[in-house]
Design a protein around this motif. Structure first.
Motif, PDB file in Angstrom:
ATOM      1  N   GLY A 180       0.812  -1.212   0.000  1.00 23.53           N
ATOM      2  CA  GLY A 180       0.000   0.000   0.000  1.00 23.53           C
ATOM      3  C   GLY A 180       0.845   1.260   0.000  1.00 23.53           C
ATOM      4  N   LEU A 181       1.946   1.252   0.750  1.00 23.35           N
ATOM      5  CA  LEU A 181       2.830   2.418   0.767  1.00 23.35           C
ATOM      6  C   LEU A 181       3.469   2.631  -0.593  1.00 23.35           C
ATOM      7  CD1 LEU A 181       4.323   4.685   2.248  1.00 23.35           C
ATOM      8  CD2 LEU A 181       6.042   2.994   2.943  1.00 23.35           C
ATOM      9  N   ILE A 182       3.910   1.538  -1.234  1.00 21.87           N
ATOM     10  CA  ILE A 182       4.527   1.653  -2.556  1.00 21.87           C
ATOM     11  C   ILE A 182       3.551   2.249  -3.567  1.00 21.87           C
ATOM     12  CG2 ILE A 182       5.461   0.312  -4.487  1.00 21.87           C
ATOM     13  CD1 ILE A 182       6.610  -1.641  -2.405  1.00 21.87           C
ATOM     14  N   ILE A 183       2.272   1.846  -3.474  1.00 24.39           N
ATOM     15  CA  ILE A 183       1.262   2.375  -4.399  1.00 24.39           C
ATOM     16  C   ILE A 183       0.886   3.807  -4.050  1.00 24.39           C
ATOM     17  CG2 ILE A 183      -1.126   2.087  -5.211  1.00 24.39           C
ATOM     18  CD1 ILE A 183      -0.784  -0.915  -4.747  1.00 24.39           C
ATOM     19  N   ALA A 184       0.809   4.105  -2.752  1.00 26.15           N
ATOM     20  CA  ALA A 184       0.357   5.429  -2.320  1.00 26.15           C
ATOM     21  C   ALA A 184       1.383   6.523  -2.607  1.00 26.15           C
ATOM     22  CB  ALA A 184       0.030   5.406  -0.828  1.00 26.15           C
ATOM     23  N   LEU A 185       2.665   6.180  -2.644  1.00 30.54           N
ATOM     24  CA  LEU A 185       3.699   7.198  -2.854  1.00 30.54           C
ATOM     25  C   LEU A 185       3.522   7.947  -4.177  1.00 30.54           C
ATOM     26  CD1 LEU A 185       6.902   5.472  -1.404  1.00 30.54           C
ATOM     27  CD2 LEU A 185       5.750   7.508  -0.523  1.00 30.54           C
ATOM     28  N   PRO A 186       3.429   7.270  -5.319  1.00 25.47           N
ATOM     29  CA  PRO A 186       3.248   8.034  -6.571  1.00 25.47           C
ATOM     30  C   PRO A 186       1.892   8.726  -6.650  1.00 25.47           C
ATOM     31  CG  PRO A 186       3.129   5.665  -6.995  1.00 25.47           C
ATOM     32  CD  PRO A 186       3.603   5.827  -5.586  1.00 25.47           C
ATOM     33  N   ILE A 187       0.848   8.107  -6.100  1.00 30.49           N
ATOM     34  CA  ILE A 187      -0.477   8.746  -6.148  1.00 30.49           C
ATOM     35  C   ILE A 187      -0.476  10.008  -5.287  1.00 30.49           C
ATOM     36  CG2 ILE A 187      -2.932   8.466  -5.653  1.00 30.49           C
ATOM     37  CD1 ILE A 187      -2.608   5.492  -6.135  1.00 30.49           C
ATOM     38  N   GLY A 188       0.135   9.920  -4.106  1.00 32.36           N
ATOM     39  CA  GLY A 188       0.239  11.096  -3.239  1.00 32.36           C
ATOM     40  C   GLY A 188       1.081  12.182  -3.858  1.00 32.36           C
ATOM     41  N   TRP A 189       2.117  11.775  -4.598  1.00 38.29           N
ATOM     42  CA  TRP A 189       2.972  12.761  -5.282  1.00 38.29           C
ATOM     43  C   TRP A 189       2.169  13.513  -6.347  1.00 38.29           C
ATOM     44  CZ3 TRP A 189       4.618  12.939 -10.462  1.00 38.29           C
ATOM     45  CH2 TRP A 189       5.601  13.895 -10.737  1.00 38.29           C
ATOM     46  N   VAL A 190       1.320  12.782  -7.082  1.00 40.15           N
ATOM     47  CA  VAL A 190       0.468  13.425  -8.094  1.00 40.15           C
ATOM     48  C   VAL A 190      -0.460  14.437  -7.423  1.00 40.15           C
ATOM     49  CG1 VAL A 190      -1.421  13.042  -9.727  1.00 40.15           C
ATOM     50  CG2 VAL A 190       0.567  11.517  -9.736  1.00 40.15           C
TER      51      VAL A 190
ATOM     52  N   PRO B 184       9.208  22.681   3.167  1.00 33.45           N
ATOM     53  CA  PRO B 184       9.299  24.109   2.836  1.00 33.45           C
ATOM     54  C   PRO B 184       9.658  24.325   1.364  1.00 33.45           C
ATOM     55  CG  PRO B 184      10.452  23.638   4.888  1.00 33.45           C
ATOM     56  CD  PRO B 184      10.092  22.313   4.288  1.00 33.45           C
ATOM     57  N   PRO B 185       8.942  25.214   0.681  1.00 32.25           N
ATOM     58  CA  PRO B 185       9.222  25.460  -0.743  1.00 32.25           C
ATOM     59  C   PRO B 185      10.660  25.893  -0.991  1.00 32.25           C
ATOM     60  CG  PRO B 185       7.132  26.465  -0.087  1.00 32.25           C
ATOM     61  CD  PRO B 185       7.785  25.992   1.165  1.00 32.25           C
ATOM     62  N   GLU B 186      11.222  26.653  -0.050  1.00 30.46           N
ATOM     63  CA  GLU B 186      12.601  27.102  -0.248  1.00 30.46           C
ATOM     64  C   GLU B 186      13.584  25.931  -0.236  1.00 30.46           C
ATOM     65  OE1 GLU B 186      11.338  28.036   4.071  1.00 30.46           O
ATOM     66  OE2 GLU B 186      10.520  28.221   2.030  1.00 30.46           O
ATOM     67  N   THR B 187      13.243  24.863   0.463  1.00 32.36           N
ATOM     68  CA  THR B 187      14.091  23.668   0.461  1.00 32.36           C
ATOM     69  C   THR B 187      14.089  23.018  -0.915  1.00 32.36           C
ATOM     70  OG1 THR B 187      13.602  23.280   2.802  1.00 32.36           O
ATOM     71  CG2 THR B 187      14.487  21.431   1.548  1.00 32.36           C
ATOM     72  N   VAL B 188      12.910  22.936  -1.527  1.00 34.51           N
ATOM     73  CA  VAL B 188      12.799  22.367  -2.873  1.00 34.51           C
ATOM     74  C   VAL B 188      13.536  23.249  -3.876  1.00 34.51           C
ATOM     75  CG1 VAL B 188      11.197  21.696  -4.698  1.00 34.51           C
ATOM     76  CG2 VAL B 188      10.594  21.303  -2.291  1.00 34.51           C
ATOM     77  N   LEU B 189      13.401  24.575  -3.733  1.00 35.10           N
ATOM     78  CA  LEU B 189      14.093  25.496  -4.634  1.00 35.10           C
ATOM     79  C   LEU B 189      15.605  25.371  -4.485  1.00 35.10           C
ATOM     80  CD1 LEU B 189      11.846  28.687  -4.275  1.00 35.10           C
ATOM     81  CD2 LEU B 189      12.010  27.138  -6.246  1.00 35.10           C
ATOM     82  N   ALA B 190      16.067  25.197  -3.261  1.00 34.26           N
ATOM     83  CA  ALA B 190      17.503  25.043  -3.034  1.00 34.26           C
ATOM     84  C   ALA B 190      18.026  23.769  -3.689  1.00 34.26           C
ATOM     85  CB  ALA B 190      17.788  25.012  -1.527  1.00 34.26           C
ATOM     86  N   ALA B 191      17.258  22.685  -3.601  1.00 36.40           N
ATOM     87  CA  ALA B 191      17.663  21.436  -4.244  1.00 36.40           C
ATOM     88  C   ALA B 191      17.716  21.601  -5.756  1.00 36.40           C
ATOM     89  CB  ALA B 191      16.696  20.326  -3.856  1.00 36.40           C
TER      90      ALA B 191
ATOM     91  N   ALA C 277      18.243  24.405  -7.351  1.00 35.92           N
ATOM     92  CA  ALA C 277      19.391  25.265  -7.650  1.00 35.92           C
ATOM     93  C   ALA C 277      20.705  24.485  -7.597  1.00 35.92           C
ATOM     94  CB  ALA C 277      19.437  26.429  -6.660  1.00 35.92           C
ATOM     95  N   MET C 278      20.752  23.436  -6.800  1.00 37.13           N
ATOM     96  CA  MET C 278      21.959  22.607  -6.708  1.00 37.13           C
ATOM     97  C   MET C 278      22.061  21.607  -7.846  1.00 37.13           C
ATOM     98  SD  MET C 278      21.946  21.841  -2.604  1.00 37.13           S
ATOM     99  CE  MET C 278      23.296  20.671  -2.739  1.00 37.13           C
ATOM    100  N   GLY C 279      21.079  21.615  -8.738  1.00 40.20           N
ATOM    101  CA  GLY C 279      21.138  20.730  -9.893  1.00 40.20           C
ATOM    102  C   GLY C 279      20.369  19.434  -9.748  1.00 40.20           C
ATOM    103  N   TYR C 280      19.570  19.296  -8.672  1.00 36.12           N
ATOM    104  CA  TYR C 280      18.782  18.086  -8.486  1.00 36.12           C
ATOM    105  C   TYR C 280      17.657  18.031  -9.525  1.00 36.12           C
ATOM    106  CZ  TYR C 280      20.848  16.838  -3.957  1.00 36.12           C
ATOM    107  OH  TYR C 280      21.709  16.465  -2.959  1.00 36.12           O
ATOM    108  N   ARG C 281      17.472  16.883 -10.118  1.00 37.86           N
ATOM    109  CA  ARG C 281      16.329  16.683 -11.005  1.00 37.86           C
ATOM    110  C   ARG C 281      15.090  16.437 -10.150  1.00 37.86           C
ATOM    111  NH1 ARG C 281      18.196  13.994 -16.514  1.00 37.86           N
ATOM    112  NH2 ARG C 281      20.295  14.870 -16.619  1.00 37.86           N
ATOM    113  N   PRO C 282      13.888  16.554 -10.740  1.00 37.03           N
ATOM    114  CA  PRO C 282      12.665  16.378  -9.942  1.00 37.03           C
ATOM    115  C   PRO C 282      12.613  15.073  -9.171  1.00 37.03           C
ATOM    116  CG  PRO C 282      12.127  17.349 -12.059  1.00 37.03           C
ATOM    117  CD  PRO C 282      13.584  17.018 -12.111  1.00 37.03           C
ATOM    118  N   TYR C 283      12.998  13.956  -9.799  1.00 39.13           N
ATOM    119  CA  TYR C 283      12.935  12.677  -9.093  1.00 39.13           C
ATOM    120  C   TYR C 283      13.976  12.616  -7.976  1.00 39.13           C
ATOM    121  CZ  TYR C 283      17.091  10.823 -11.509  1.00 39.13           C
ATOM    122  OH  TYR C 283      18.367  10.610 -11.966  1.00 39.13           O
ATOM    123  N   GLN C 284      15.136  13.281  -8.181  1.00 45.13           N
ATOM    124  CA  GLN C 284      16.150  13.324  -7.131  1.00 45.13           C
ATOM    125  C   GLN C 284      15.685  14.174  -5.956  1.00 45.13           C
ATOM    126  OE1 GLN C 284      19.361  14.772  -9.709  1.00 45.13           O
ATOM    127  NE2 GLN C 284      20.454  12.834  -9.376  1.00 45.13           N
TER     128      GLN C 284
END
Length: 216
Positions: free
Chosen positions: A31-41, A109-116, A118-125
């Motif tokens: 259930g967790l494996i299935i819920a992760l991508p659905i929750g991400w969407v 926090p959105p700034e954490t995602v923005l910082a990642a 800016a460091m070159g992280y791709r969305p999946y990373q």
């Protein structure tokens, strides 16, 4: 309590506990494996969020016994096949965890995602290395609810003849013998407690940066 009966039935009871663990934990993992991508969407799309979360939540309103009975018709399995319970409880687990995963990702926090980014992280990373690790405490809280719920709901499968701890309830009721019933209740409580503690331990291991509460 008839301890002589417990001694004679100890091997059988251990088997029932083993089956109960499988029926409770397997749906949690799947259930967790299935819920992760659905929750991400749901997290990524504000437009889809209420529909995804709302639809997932509706599945939890389906009566568990009715779902157990319907599964053989849907899956083509036999009525006594444990897979019916595993699939049913997986559906309930997904229904619980989709909102939890979405809320966990929203809490980053959105700034954490923005910082990642800016460091070159791709969305999946960013998702795997930043958002999910930060969201572990929220997801862990949802897992604790799901695992305790699974332990309770799995016992209902005894009404269909599927072996697990709930079998002790039906056995005691049919024989008008309270020892199996009391034993089943105690075992369900202990199993829920142990699995809950394992989730808490997993949360602590995955979030070593979380400050520990020190008793004064």
């Amino acid at each position: 309590m008839n301890f002589e009966w417990l001694g004679r039935q100890s091997g059988h009871i251990i088997d029932l506990v083993g089956w109960h663990v499988v029926l409770s934990v397997a749906p949690l993992v799947v259930g967790l494996i299935i819920a992760l991508p659905i929750g991400w969407v749901a997290h990524r799309s504000r437009r889809l969020h209420p529909y995804v979360v709302g639809t997932a939540g509706l599945f939890y309103t389906v009566p568990s016994l009715a779902l157990f009975v319907m599964m053989p018709l849907i899956l083509g399995t036999k009525i006594l096949d444990p897979m019916n319970v595993i699939v049913s409880l997986t559906i309930y687990t997904v229904a619980l965890l989709v909102r939890v995963v979405a809320d966990a990702l929203d809490a980053v926090p959105p700034e954490t995602v923005l910082a990642a980014t800016a460091m070159g992280y791709r969305p999946y990373q960013t998702l795997l290395l930043v958002q999910l690790p930060i969201g572990v405490p929220v997801i862990s809280a949802g897992l604790r609810v799901a695992v305790v719920s699974n332990v309770s709901l799995a016992s209902l499968a005894a009404l269909l003849g599927i072996p697990q701890v709930g079998t002790l309830f039906t056995q005691g009721f049919q024989l008008r013998f309270y020892t199996p019933i009391i034993t089943g209740i105690v075992l369900c409580l202990l199993l829920a407690l142990v699995l809950d503690l394992l989730v808490v331990l997993g949360n602590r291991l995955l979030t070593p940066w979380t400050p520990k509460v020190v008793a004064s």
